[in-house]
Design a protein around this motif. Structure first.
Motif, PDB file in Angstrom:
ATOM      1  N   GLU A 152       0.852  -1.232  -0.051  1.00 52.66           N
ATOM      2  CA  GLU A 152       0.011  -0.005  -0.211  1.00 52.66           C
ATOM      3  C   GLU A 152       1.037   1.070  -0.018  1.00 52.66           C
ATOM      4  OE1 GLU A 152      -3.624  -2.111   2.831  1.00 52.66           O
ATOM      5  OE2 GLU A 152      -2.219  -0.450   3.626  1.00 52.66           O
ATOM      6  N   LYS A 153       1.705   1.125   0.808  1.00 58.12           N
ATOM      7  CA  LYS A 153       2.831   2.284   0.916  1.00 58.12           C
ATOM      8  C   LYS A 153       3.445   2.696  -0.438  1.00 58.12           C
ATOM      9  CE  LYS A 153       4.742   4.147   4.829  1.00 58.12           C
ATOM     10  NZ  LYS A 153       5.013   3.863   6.151  1.00 58.12           N
ATOM     11  N   ILE A 154       4.081   1.526  -1.125  1.00 59.09           N
ATOM     12  CA  ILE A 154       4.659   1.569  -2.143  1.00 59.09           C
ATOM     13  C   ILE A 154       3.801   2.280  -3.376  1.00 59.09           C
ATOM     14  CG2 ILE A 154       5.834   0.569  -4.075  1.00 59.09           C
ATOM     15  CD1 ILE A 154       6.832  -1.549  -2.015  1.00 59.09           C
ATOM     16  N   GLU A 155       2.525   1.981  -3.319  1.00 60.86           N
ATOM     17  CA  GLU A 155       1.658   2.299  -4.200  1.00 60.86           C
ATOM     18  C   GLU A 155       1.382   4.026  -3.834  1.00 60.86           C
ATOM     19  OE1 GLU A 155      -1.970   0.125  -5.062  1.00 60.86           O
ATOM     20  OE2 GLU A 155      -2.898   1.667  -6.164  1.00 60.86           O
ATOM     21  N   GLU A 156       1.020   4.105  -2.758  1.00 56.22           N
ATOM     22  CA  GLU A 156       0.851   5.416  -2.505  1.00 56.22           C
ATOM     23  C   GLU A 156       1.745   6.417  -2.810  1.00 56.22           C
ATOM     24  OE1 GLU A 156       0.486   6.059   1.710  1.00 56.22           O
ATOM     25  OE2 GLU A 156       0.233   8.335   1.672  1.00 56.22           O
ATOM     26  N   ARG A 212       3.032   4.572 -13.155  1.00 58.69           N
ATOM     27  CA  ARG A 212       2.917   3.795 -14.334  1.00 58.69           C
ATOM     28  C   ARG A 212       4.200   3.162 -14.834  1.00 58.69           C
ATOM     29  NH1 ARG A 212       3.872   9.186 -17.955  1.00 58.69           N
ATOM     30  NH2 ARG A 212       3.946  10.359 -16.143  1.00 58.69           N
ATOM     31  N   TRP A 213       5.485   3.554 -14.193  1.00 58.26           N
ATOM     32  CA  TRP A 213       6.794   3.284 -14.443  1.00 58.26           C
ATOM     33  C   TRP A 213       7.049   1.905 -13.403  1.00 58.26           C
ATOM     34  CZ3 TRP A 213       8.296   4.501 -18.920  1.00 58.26           C
ATOM     35  CH2 TRP A 213       7.830   5.700 -19.409  1.00 58.26           C
ATOM     36  N   LYS A 214       6.167   1.514 -12.644  1.00 57.02           N
ATOM     37  CA  LYS A 214       6.711   0.665 -11.475  1.00 57.02           C
ATOM     38  C   LYS A 214       7.363  -0.748 -11.866  1.00 57.02           C
ATOM     39  CE  LYS A 214       1.853  -1.358 -10.553  1.00 57.02           C
ATOM     40  NZ  LYS A 214       1.851  -2.508 -11.413  1.00 57.02           N
ATOM     41  N   ASP A 215       6.881  -1.236 -13.145  1.00 54.52           N
ATOM     42  CA  ASP A 215       7.505  -2.602 -13.519  1.00 54.52           C
ATOM     43  C   ASP A 215       8.424  -2.398 -14.522  1.00 54.52           C
ATOM     44  OD1 ASP A 215       5.348  -3.814 -12.011  1.00 54.52           O
ATOM     45  OD2 ASP A 215       3.951  -3.693 -13.482  1.00 54.52           O
ATOM     46  N   HIS A 216       9.017  -1.108 -14.759  1.00 54.83           N
ATOM     47  CA  HIS A 216      10.114  -0.916 -15.543  1.00 54.83           C
ATOM     48  C   HIS A 216      11.337  -1.133 -14.625  1.00 54.83           C
ATOM     49  CE1 HIS A 216       7.918   0.593 -19.267  1.00 54.83           C
ATOM     50  NE2 HIS A 216       7.026   0.600 -18.452  1.00 54.83           N
ATOM     51  N   ARG A 217      12.576  -1.549 -15.314  1.00 54.61           N
ATOM     52  CA  ARG A 217      13.971  -1.762 -14.606  1.00 54.61           C
ATOM     53  C   ARG A 217      14.207  -0.260 -14.543  1.00 54.61           C
ATOM     54  NH1 ARG A 217      17.470  -6.690 -16.531  1.00 54.61           N
ATOM     55  NH2 ARG A 217      16.313  -6.848 -18.531  1.00 54.61           N
ATOM     56  N   VAL A 218      14.951  -0.004 -13.267  1.00 58.92           N
ATOM     57  CA  VAL A 218      15.669   1.300 -13.020  1.00 58.92           C
ATOM     58  C   VAL A 218      16.807   1.755 -13.769  1.00 58.92           C
ATOM     59  CG1 VAL A 218      17.122   1.916 -11.133  1.00 58.92           C
ATOM     60  CG2 VAL A 218      15.036   0.800 -10.456  1.00 58.92           C
ATOM     61  N   GLU A 219      17.437   0.722 -14.548  1.00 59.24           N
ATOM     62  CA  GLU A 219      18.547   1.034 -15.540  1.00 59.24           C
ATOM     63  C   GLU A 219      18.085   1.815 -16.643  1.00 59.24           C
ATOM     64  OE1 GLU A 219      20.204  -2.828 -16.506  1.00 59.24           O
ATOM     65  OE2 GLU A 219      18.537  -3.543 -17.175  1.00 59.24           O
ATOM     66  N   THR A 220      16.744   1.645 -16.901  1.00 59.48           N
ATOM     67  CA  THR A 220      16.002   2.228 -17.990  1.00 59.48           C
ATOM     68  C   THR A 220      15.597   3.756 -17.707  1.00 59.48           C
ATOM     69  OG1 THR A 220      13.843   1.559 -17.584  1.00 59.48           O
ATOM     70  CG2 THR A 220      15.049   0.075 -19.028  1.00 59.48           C
ATOM     71  N   THR A 240      18.014  10.223 -14.551  1.00 62.10           N
ATOM     72  CA  THR A 240      18.378  10.396 -13.338  1.00 62.10           C
ATOM     73  C   THR A 240      17.249  10.890 -12.317  1.00 62.10           C
ATOM     74  OG1 THR A 240      20.530  11.085 -14.022  1.00 62.10           O
ATOM     75  CG2 THR A 240      20.291  11.434 -11.882  1.00 62.10           C
ATOM     76  N   GLY A 241      16.357  11.581 -12.866  1.00 61.17           N
ATOM     77  CA  GLY A 241      15.030  12.201 -12.097  1.00 61.17           C
ATOM     78  C   GLY A 241      14.342  11.192 -11.754  1.00 61.17           C
ATOM     79  N   MET A 242      13.904  10.188 -12.466  1.00 62.86           N
ATOM     80  CA  MET A 242      13.004   9.068 -12.304  1.00 62.86           C
ATOM     81  C   MET A 242      13.862   8.430 -11.014  1.00 62.86           C
ATOM     82  SD  MET A 242      12.097   8.095 -15.846  1.00 62.86           S
ATOM     83  CE  MET A 242      10.906   7.110 -15.860  1.00 62.86           C
ATOM     84  N   LYS A 243      14.931   8.076 -11.263  1.00 61.65           N
ATOM     85  CA  LYS A 243      15.686   7.337 -10.300  1.00 61.65           C
ATOM     86  C   LYS A 243      15.742   7.923  -8.998  1.00 61.65           C
ATOM     87  CE  LYS A 243      19.237   5.078 -13.199  1.00 61.65           C
ATOM     88  NZ  LYS A 243      20.720   4.843 -13.325  1.00 61.65           N
ATOM     89  N   VAL A 278       4.592  10.648  -6.620  1.00 59.85           N
ATOM     90  CA  VAL A 278       5.655  11.140  -7.105  1.00 59.85           C
ATOM     91  C   VAL A 278       5.740  10.894  -8.809  1.00 59.85           C
ATOM     92  CG1 VAL A 278       7.342  11.033  -5.526  1.00 59.85           C
ATOM     93  CG2 VAL A 278       7.461   9.079  -7.021  1.00 59.85           C
ATOM     94  N   ASP A 279       4.438  10.417  -9.124  1.00 61.72           N
ATOM     95  CA  ASP A 279       4.036  10.259 -10.475  1.00 61.72           C
ATOM     96  C   ASP A 279       5.042   9.237 -11.162  1.00 61.72           C
ATOM     97  OD1 ASP A 279       2.534  10.790 -12.795  1.00 61.72           O
ATOM     98  OD2 ASP A 279       3.625  12.685 -13.594  1.00 61.72           O
ATOM     99  N   MET A 280       5.110   8.164 -10.651  1.00 61.21           N
ATOM    100  CA  MET A 280       6.011   7.142 -11.073  1.00 61.21           C
ATOM    101  C   MET A 280       5.182   5.669 -10.977  1.00 61.21           C
ATOM    102  SD  MET A 280       9.148   7.741 -12.127  1.00 61.21           S
ATOM    103  CE  MET A 280       9.822   6.343 -11.871  1.00 61.21           C
TER     104      MET A 280
END
Ligand SMILES: Nc1ncnc2c1ncn2[C@@H]1O[C@H](COP(=O)(O)OP(=O)(O)OP(=O)(O)O)[C@@H](O)[C@H]1O
Ligand SMILES: [Mg+2]
Length: 331
Positions: free
Chosen positions: A113-117, A126-134, A137-140, A122-124
């Motif tokens: 729940e916390k991760i989703e919230e 929709r990117w939850k299932d994307h790998r961090v390497e993609t 810097t701002g998204m990371k 931070v408007d991320m």
């Protein structure tokens, strides 16, 4: 309640006195900003408070616990976003946060729940299932800030959280910090961006060469320099002549001449000197002057007044305010 109390905190690295007798208090629920130029001692102070390095002298308490004698207790109650990003590139945003959340033994459902919230904040999401390497810097960094918050720390340390980030991410992270603070987290952040400190912090400590030179609300810091008989003027030139610059620098009554760029100067005038005297000094070059504005002091002006030197930041132009409704004085 006090979230932080530092008393005479000092750090000596061989021949470098990085932090010199720093004392301050941060009240619970506050956003406190450490503002200072490169090498001022901001990160070292944060590292001592976060128990990553031992003070040479002095003491500090975080959530009432001694950072040296009760470091384990301190660590449990804080979150840290340091200059280094701590994420696994090969994992997705969600997997990273699950992994770090599991280190704190949070119940699975609560963690999800916390991760989703937070990802939504931070408007991320929709990117939850994307790998961090993609990620950029701002998204990371958006994910990295969440990582530090999963265990609901009472105090969050952020060391230059928006350094080098695009304006959109900077705004998103600022808003997130404000929300997290609203939820009850005390925030200590370091920055050398004046406008950032001004926008989010209730209380600011200005640090230079390891020493705190001022400690107050942004509003009071700016108010104090105004009543200190300083008038801030910006002059816009078509051409900036060296002899004119020299004249200004050598005019008694002008405390500081700051060259903003090829066409703009910012001046600190002594109040009793005044605009009229300035115009007289500038009259030989009046053809080359486009406009003259009085401005409200910024934290940059406060810093210069207190330390005698500039912080090297472009933010000061923000507070530009045209002269008395009638627009700028024109020659
Ligand atoms: N591990 C270390 N060993 C030796 N000197 C150090 C160490 N860490 C920091 N310093 C020195 O201590 C001083 C303060 O450094 P610190 O990193 O705390 O400054 P800062 O305000 O965070 O600067 P910046 O804006 O560049 O991050 C600097 O002169 C730095 O070179
Ligand atoms: Mg630093």
């Amino acid at each position: 309640m006090e979230a932080i109390r530092a008393e005479g905190l000092t750090k000596q690295f061989k021949d470098v006195l990085a932090v010199d007798q720093v004392s301050f208090v941060v009240k619970e629920g506050e956003i406190f900003g450490f503002l200072g130029p490169n090498g001022a001692g901001k990160s070292t102070t944060i590292r001592m408070l976060a128990t990553l390095t031992l003070p040479t002298k002095g003491t500090a308490y975080v959530n009432g616990k001694d950072v040296v004698k009760e470091s384990d207790e301190v660590r449990k109650s804080i979150g840290l976003v340091s200059e280094k990003m701590i994420l696994y590139d090969r994992l997705t945003a969600y997997e990273n946060l699950r992994l770090f959340g599991n280190l704190y033994h949070l119940p699975s459902k609560r963690l999800n729940e916390k991760i989703e919230e937070f990802l939504k904040l931070v408007d991320m999401w929709r990117w939850k299932d994307h790998r961090v390497e993609t990620f950029s810097t701002g998204m990371k960094q958006r994910v990295n800030v969440i990582r530090a918050l999963l265990h609901s720390p009472k105090v969050l340390f952020l060391d230059e959280p928006t350094l080098g980030l695009d304006p959109q991410t900077t705004r998103a992270i600022r808003e997130f910090i404000l929300k997290v603070n609203d939820m009850g987290t005390t925030v200590i952040l370091t920055t050398h961006i004046m406008s950032e400190a001004d926008a989010v912090c209730q209380e600011i400590g200005i640090i230079d060469h390891g020493k705190i030179v001022a400690l107050d609300t942004p509003r009071n810091l700016k108010k104090n320099i105004k009543s200190d008989d300083v008038e801030i003027i910006e002059v816009e030139f078509i051409t900036l002549f060296t002899d004119m610059l020299n004249t200004l620098q050598n005019t008694h009554g002008i405390d500081k001449v700051i060259q903003l760029d090829a066409n703009n100067l910012r001046l600190h005038l002594k109040k009793d000197f005044g605009l009229r005297s300035l115009m007289k000094v500038l009259s030989p070059w009046s053809d080359g002057i486009r406009a003259l504005n009085t401005l409200e002091p910024t934290l940059e002006d406060v810093f210069i007044k207190l330390t005698g030197h500039e912080m090297r930041d472009q933010a000061s132009k923000k507070a530009k305010k045209s002269f008395a409704g009638a627009g700028a004085h024109r020659f």
